[in-house]
Design a protein around this motif. Sequence first.
Motif, PDB file in Angstrom:
ATOM      1  N   TYR A 145      42.596  38.790  31.767  1.00 34.97           N
ATOM      2  CA  TYR A 145      41.360  39.567  31.912  1.00 34.97           C
ATOM      3  C   TYR A 145      40.207  38.678  32.377  1.00 34.97           C
ATOM      4  O   TYR A 145      39.487  39.017  33.313  1.00 34.97           O
ATOM      5  N   LEU A 146      40.037  37.548  31.727  1.00 36.28           N
ATOM      6  CA  LEU A 146      38.898  36.682  32.041  1.00 36.28           C
ATOM      7  C   LEU A 146      38.951  36.170  33.473  1.00 36.28           C
ATOM      8  O   LEU A 146      37.925  36.100  34.147  1.00 36.28           O
ATOM      9  N   GLU A 147      40.138  35.823  33.962  1.00 35.14           N
ATOM     10  CA  GLU A 147      40.256  35.305  35.321  1.00 35.14           C
ATOM     11  C   GLU A 147      39.873  36.341  36.376  1.00 35.14           C
ATOM     12  O   GLU A 147      39.557  35.990  37.497  1.00 35.14           O
ATOM     13  N   GLN A 148      39.881  37.612  36.022  1.00 37.93           N
ATOM     14  CA  GLN A 148      39.465  38.656  36.953  1.00 37.93           C
ATOM     15  C   GLN A 148      37.940  38.746  37.043  1.00 37.93           C
ATOM     16  O   GLN A 148      37.421  39.291  38.011  1.00 37.93           O
ATOM     17  N   HIS A 149      37.230  38.212  36.039  1.00 35.28           N
ATOM     18  CA  HIS A 149      35.789  38.398  35.961  1.00 35.28           C
ATOM     19  C   HIS A 149      34.961  37.117  35.984  1.00 35.28           C
ATOM     20  O   HIS A 149      33.761  37.164  36.218  1.00 35.28           O
ATOM     21  N   ILE A 150      35.599  35.992  35.716  1.00 33.27           N
ATOM     22  CA  ILE A 150      34.888  34.720  35.739  1.00 33.27           C
ATOM     23  C   ILE A 150      35.767  33.659  36.393  1.00 33.27           C
ATOM     24  O   ILE A 150      36.988  33.803  36.453  1.00 33.27           O
ATOM     25  N   PHE A 151      35.127  32.620  36.912  1.00 32.78           N
ATOM     26  CA  PHE A 151      35.865  31.471  37.410  1.00 32.78           C
ATOM     27  C   PHE A 151      36.074  30.528  36.235  1.00 32.78           C
ATOM     28  O   PHE A 151      35.130  30.206  35.513  1.00 32.78           O
ATOM     29  N   LEU A 152      37.299  30.085  36.053  1.00 32.76           N
ATOM     30  CA  LEU A 152      37.605  29.088  35.035  1.00 32.76           C
ATOM     31  C   LEU A 152      37.655  27.738  35.742  1.00 32.76           C
ATOM     32  O   LEU A 152      38.329  27.585  36.762  1.00 32.76           O
ATOM     33  N   ILE A 153      36.939  26.775  35.234  1.00 34.12           N
ATOM     34  CA  ILE A 153      36.867  25.454  35.849  1.00 34.12           C
ATOM     35  C   ILE A 153      37.745  24.499  35.040  1.00 34.12           C
ATOM     36  O   ILE A 153      37.568  24.366  33.822  1.00 34.12           O
ATOM     37  N   TYR A 154      38.694  23.865  35.727  1.00 33.27           N
ATOM     38  CA  TYR A 154      39.671  23.003  35.071  1.00 33.27           C
ATOM     39  C   TYR A 154      39.434  21.540  35.423  1.00 33.27           C
ATOM     40  O   TYR A 154      38.950  21.230  36.503  1.00 33.27           O
TER      41      TYR A 154
END
Length: 94
Positions: free
Chosen positions: A54-63
């Motif tokens: 869900y989160l990856e559809q709405h925010i960019f995750l920075i690794y």
Amino acid sequence: MAPLSAPMCKAARAILRMTQAELATASGVSVATLRRFEVDNTSSLDVQSKLLLYLEQHIFLIYNEADEIIGLMRKRKVEQGGPADKTRSTHVNS
């Protein structure tokens, strides 16, 4: 899949301006499970997978190089005839 930490989950909810109940419903986990995760920082891979999906559809995750989530940034929404939402980002040390 990089694990999602409780601080990152809380930060993501803040960026998305969602309550625990809203995120739980949207991601398909129970409210009790999400509350427990945010307090204890423990969850099953299934719960983390649902939240991350869900989160990856709405925010960019920075690794980072170790495949750990080190930051979050809201994806811009573009409305027809209107300005894009302001992008909010946060960095959380977990």
